[in-house]
Scaffold this motif. Sequence first.
Motif, short mmCIF file in Angstrom:
data_model
loop_
_atom_site.label_atom_id
_atom_site.label_comp_id
_atom_site.label_asym_id
_atom_site.label_seq_id
_atom_site.Cartn_x
_atom_site.Cartn_y
_atom_site.Cartn_z
N ARG A 182 -13.69 24.75 27.87
CA ARG A 182 -12.37 24.47 28.44
C ARG A 182 -11.46 23.85 27.39
NH1 ARG A 182 -9.39 20.54 31.33
NH2 ARG A 182 -8.36 21.39 33.18
N ARG B 181 -10.50 26.43 24.92
CA ARG B 181 -9.58 27.38 25.54
C ARG B 181 -8.17 26.79 25.59
NH1 ARG B 181 -10.33 27.55 31.24
NH2 ARG B 181 -12.49 27.03 30.74
N MET B 182 -8.08 25.53 26.02
CA MET B 182 -6.78 24.88 26.16
C MET B 182 -6.04 24.78 24.84
SD MET B 182 -6.88 21.89 29.00
CE MET B 182 -7.88 20.81 27.97
N THR B 183 -6.79 24.64 23.77
CA THR B 183 -6.16 24.52 22.46
C THR B 183 -6.12 25.86 21.73
OG1 THR B 183 -8.32 23.82 21.62
CG2 THR B 183 -6.74 22.10 22.15
N GLN B 184 -6.41 26.92 22.46
CA GLN B 184 -6.28 28.28 21.95
C GLN B 184 -7.16 28.57 20.75
OE1 GLN B 184 -2.07 28.81 21.38
NE2 GLN B 184 -1.64 28.79 23.57
N LEU B 185 -8.32 27.94 20.69
CA LEU B 185 -9.25 28.27 19.62
C LEU B 185 -10.17 29.41 20.06
CD1 LEU B 185 -10.22 24.81 18.10
CD2 LEU B 185 -8.38 26.37 17.52
#
Lengths: 115, 115
Positions: free
Chosen positions: A59, A62-66
């Motif tokens: 999560r 995902r939130m930091t677009q990695l």
Amino acid sequence: MRERLLSSGDARDLAGLFQVMADPTRLRIISLLAETELCVCDIAAALEMTPSAVSHQLRVLRMTQLVKFRKEGRMAYYSLDDDHVLKLYTQSLDHLGHMPGGTIGSVRKPGGPDR
Amino acid sequence: MRERLLSSGDARDLAGLFQVMADPTRLRIISLLAETELCVCDIAAALEMTPSAVSHQLRVLRMTQLVKFRKEGRMAYYSLDDDHVLKLYTQSLDHLGHMPGGTIGSVRKPGGPDR
DNA sequence: TTAATATATGAACGTTCGTTCAGCTATTCA
DNA sequence: TGAATAGCTGAACGAACGTTCATATATTAA
């Protein structure tokens, strides 16, 4: 040398990126996804961790677009979002390789730069 | 793609490196030292922080061999230890530049990859 | 020696972080 | 429908972190 003093805001943003990378579990996940796309249960099995713990870390990634993911039935397949992540990861591995004896985060040789 | 699952130990070491980079104050110090060698008081003045707070952070950077220093009289002049640090720093800046609107650590656009 | 300057350090407070645990949604199969 | 599976999420506990404050060391000037 085009760099100047980072603004507080930029420093905070950049620190956020490094913070996400600054966790052993997340780094191991990235090392797995550097090879191939994987579902949560496979990652959990590879790391010998609970799917819950892995999902929490995914999560964050995902939130930091990695990482990005796609759903297929009840499975979620994760992969690295772009190759900036991979570049940063491999470059940091190089850095570690250049450290004498892997001095970061572990025991350091006596008489080093501190004290 | 020569990468494999990171061992727990390597992951911990690597996380240690990123952890050191994951602080706004330390990143701003690195951004200053990317230009030139500086003493503690100049860094403190540039960041508008107490010399004590700066000294604590320099200690962390010193212990992990990201910066080195030389003493001249009662002053301590700090500089980046090698260019691996600079590479990692500039590369991360690139990454931030490629993020739409600087999404890391700050407010993200609605309807993003999460939820 | 005394005072002032430059830096380093230890303790402590408040905050942040990663895991575990429990419970939840969504999908598949019988 | 019901049970099982895959994954997600919120609360909470213990650990780690960065700052402040007070103090200590070392160097220079008077």
